[in-house]
Scaffold this motif. Structure first.
Motif, short mmCIF file in Angstrom:
data_model
loop_
_atom_site.label_atom_id
_atom_site.label_comp_id
_atom_site.label_asym_id
_atom_site.label_seq_id
_atom_site.Cartn_x
_atom_site.Cartn_y
_atom_site.Cartn_z
N LEU A 32 0.83 -1.20 0.00
CA LEU A 32 0.00 0.00 0.00
C LEU A 32 0.87 1.26 0.00
N PHE A 33 2.10 1.12 0.50
CA PHE A 33 3.00 2.28 0.62
C PHE A 33 4.11 2.29 -0.44
N PHE A 34 4.47 1.11 -0.91
CA PHE A 34 5.53 1.01 -1.90
C PHE A 34 5.06 0.10 -3.04
N ARG A 35 5.52 0.41 -4.24
CA ARG A 35 5.07 -0.37 -5.39
C ARG A 35 5.86 -1.68 -5.46
N PRO A 36 5.20 -2.84 -5.38
CA PRO A 36 5.91 -4.13 -5.46
C PRO A 36 6.42 -4.41 -6.87
N ARG A 37 7.51 -5.12 -6.96
CA ARG A 37 8.08 -5.48 -8.26
C ARG A 37 8.33 -6.98 -8.32
N ILE A 38 8.18 -7.52 -9.49
CA ILE A 38 8.41 -8.95 -9.69
C ILE A 38 9.88 -9.30 -9.43
N SER A 39 10.77 -8.33 -9.59
CA SER A 39 12.19 -8.56 -9.39
C SER A 39 12.53 -8.85 -7.94
N TYR A 40 11.61 -8.53 -7.00
CA TYR A 40 11.86 -8.81 -5.58
C TYR A 40 11.88 -10.32 -5.31
N ILE A 41 11.18 -11.07 -6.13
CA ILE A 41 11.04 -12.52 -5.91
C ILE A 41 12.26 -13.24 -6.47
N ASP A 42 12.93 -13.99 -5.61
CA ASP A 42 14.12 -14.74 -6.03
C ASP A 42 13.68 -16.12 -6.54
N PHE A 43 13.55 -16.25 -7.83
CA PHE A 43 13.04 -17.50 -8.41
C PHE A 43 14.06 -18.63 -8.32
N SER A 44 15.33 -18.31 -8.16
CA SER A 44 16.34 -19.36 -7.97
C SER A 44 16.09 -20.11 -6.67
N VAL A 45 15.82 -19.36 -5.60
CA VAL A 45 15.54 -19.97 -4.30
C VAL A 45 14.26 -20.81 -4.37
N LEU A 46 13.21 -20.25 -4.96
CA LEU A 46 11.94 -20.97 -5.06
C LEU A 46 12.10 -22.24 -5.89
N GLY A 47 12.82 -22.14 -7.00
CA GLY A 47 13.02 -23.30 -7.87
C GLY A 47 13.78 -24.40 -7.18
N MET A 48 14.85 -24.05 -6.44
CA MET A 48 15.64 -25.07 -5.76
C MET A 48 14.87 -25.70 -4.60
N LEU A 49 14.09 -24.89 -3.90
CA LEU A 49 13.24 -25.45 -2.84
C LEU A 49 12.27 -26.48 -3.41
N LEU A 50 11.60 -26.12 -4.51
CA LEU A 50 10.66 -27.02 -5.16
C LEU A 50 11.38 -28.28 -5.64
N GLY A 254 5.72 -14.09 -0.17
CA GLY A 254 5.21 -13.00 0.66
C GLY A 254 6.34 -12.21 1.31
N PHE A 255 7.32 -12.92 1.87
CA PHE A 255 8.44 -12.24 2.52
C PHE A 255 9.35 -11.54 1.50
N PHE A 256 9.51 -12.13 0.33
CA PHE A 256 10.30 -11.47 -0.72
C PHE A 256 9.71 -10.10 -1.06
N ILE A 257 8.39 -10.05 -1.24
CA ILE A 257 7.72 -8.79 -1.59
C ILE A 257 7.81 -7.80 -0.44
N PHE A 258 7.58 -8.28 0.78
CA PHE A 258 7.64 -7.42 1.96
C PHE A 258 9.03 -6.79 2.12
N ILE A 259 10.07 -7.64 2.03
CA ILE A 259 11.44 -7.15 2.19
C ILE A 259 11.81 -6.20 1.06
N GLY A 260 11.39 -6.52 -0.16
CA GLY A 260 11.67 -5.64 -1.29
C GLY A 260 11.01 -4.29 -1.13
N ASN A 261 9.78 -4.29 -0.64
CA ASN A 261 9.08 -3.02 -0.41
C ASN A 261 9.78 -2.18 0.66
N LEU A 262 10.18 -2.84 1.75
CA LEU A 262 10.82 -2.13 2.86
C LEU A 262 12.17 -1.52 2.48
#
Length: 373
Positions: A32-50, A254-262
């Motif tokens: 609501l305060f900062f514009r989220p970006r897709i670049s905040y999400i680390d897809f390498s981490v998500l891919g390796m976890l999966l 969720g945390f990727f977006i939150f941290i990126g916004n902050l």
């Protein structure tokens, strides 16, 4: 009909996963305060976890680890030997299959074995929980926070092991001391014969696991690894896709977006500067934060404020000891034990807190004075 079923599944996940709810709320409010970006999400981490989730699910379906336990049990000569097998298997296997999966496999095995012979089941389950949390801290793929920090900071394998190697030695010594104090009674154990899956399937998933290791070693791209693993699993056993922990992946998003916004907030930039230069603060903060919000979200939140990867690794991994929620793997073993021994829950919790805080204070202090200060 399909859409209704999906909505029900999402509601079910949200109801039972408080950490996921928190991550989504934080992401939405900060957006609501900062514009989220897709670049905040680390897809390498998500891919390796999966990838690791799917490969480990395959091994669980094939009952490979239970077969290994049977072979080792056949060589045991006392109850302490059996307890040692259950604890050390959890310790070493958690390095490869994550702490929660190791407990999901070996705690039920402890509960079954405890009904056949006289074992101090509660104490052994607690020691297995310690073994899983400490053993998983030794490798990048051992737990979600390690994998996140490893890729988030682009760490080399050599640096990772140089930081966590001493912790691994301390962990092994602590567990050896605990195992040595267990009763050493006479053993009368029924021999079990676990049936494993086809050898071709075992070889296939072994190859996929090796591919994941090559990705962790920066030999293979995480994207290539993920595509290969998901494709092979889809073609060979599509049912495994349902066994991945998608709530954990959503929590990370969720945390990727939150941290990126902050990261755009001036106060956070000042905190980043402070944590970067103050020695020992990141380590202590990682331990304390883990006691209240668990070590995975603690790692993700603090990673947005510091570049001190070494202290963060040590803090959140040592911080997995302590309270029941410091590591969500501890909650898994507690639930399994409570279902089998509902009238001994309070005794278990008292013993759990005693051994965990003893380990936290002892190992945590040594790590601080030896490696951090």
């Amino acid at each position: 009909m399909h859409t209704d079923k999906l909505k029900q599944e999402i509601r079910s996940i949200l109801k039972r996963d408080m950490v996921l709810n928190i991550s989504i709320i934080l992401a939405l409010v900060s957006s609501l305060f900062f514009r989220p970006r897709i670049s905040y999400i680390d897809f390498s981490v998500l891919g390796m976890l999966l990838s690791f989730m799917l490969v480990v699910a395959g091994f669980r379906q094939l009952h490979v680890l239970e077969k290994v336990a049977d072979i080792l049990f056949s060589r045991c000569r006392s109850t302490r030997h059996v307890a040692a097998v259950l604890i050390w298997l959890t310790f070493f296997l958690s390095m490869l299959v994550t702490n929660d999966v190791a407990l999901l496999i070996f705690v039920p095995l402890t509960l079954i074995t405890g009904k056949q012979i006289r074992l101090d089941v509660g104490r052994i389950v607690i020691f297995q929980t310690l073994a899983a949390n400490l053993g998983s801290a030794c490798t990048p793929m051992g737990n979600p926070q390690n994998l996140f920090i490893y890729y988030h900071y682009g760490l080399s394998t050599g640096y990772f092991f140089s930081v966590l190697g001493p912790l691994s030695v301390l962990s092994g010594l602590w567990l050896a001391l605990l195992v040595h104090g267990l009763p050493n009674g006479e053993l009368k154990l029924e021999q079990r014969e676990t049936e494993t899956g086809l050898r071709s399937q075992i070889l296939l998933f072994t190859a996929l696991l090796l591919l994941c290791f090559l990705s962790v070693a920066h030999v293979v791209s995480p994207l290539v690894c993920t595509v290969v693993v998901v494709t092979v699993v889809t073609l060979t056993d599509r049912s495994l896709l349902k066994l991945a922990d998608y709530s954990l992946l959503l929590t990370f998003i969720g945390f990727f977006i939150f941290i990126g916004n902050l990261s755009h907030w001036d106060a956070i930039r000042q905190l980043h500067h402070y944590l970067h230069h103050a020695r020992g603060i990141v380590y202590v903060t990682g331990i304390v934060a883990s006691q209240f919000i668990s070590n995975v979200p603690a790692a993700m939140l603090l990673a947005g404020f510091t570049r001190n990867a070494g202290e963060l690794l040590l803090g959140v991994d040592v911080g997995g000891l302590g309270t029941l929620i410091a590591s969500m793997a501890s909650v898994i073993s507690y639930k399994l034990y409570a279902a089998a021994y509902p009238h001994q829950v309070m005794s278990y919790l008292r013993m759990f807190l005693f051994y965990n805080f003893a380990g936290l204070i002892g190992i945590g202090s040594i790590v601080y004075w030896w490696m951090v200060r």
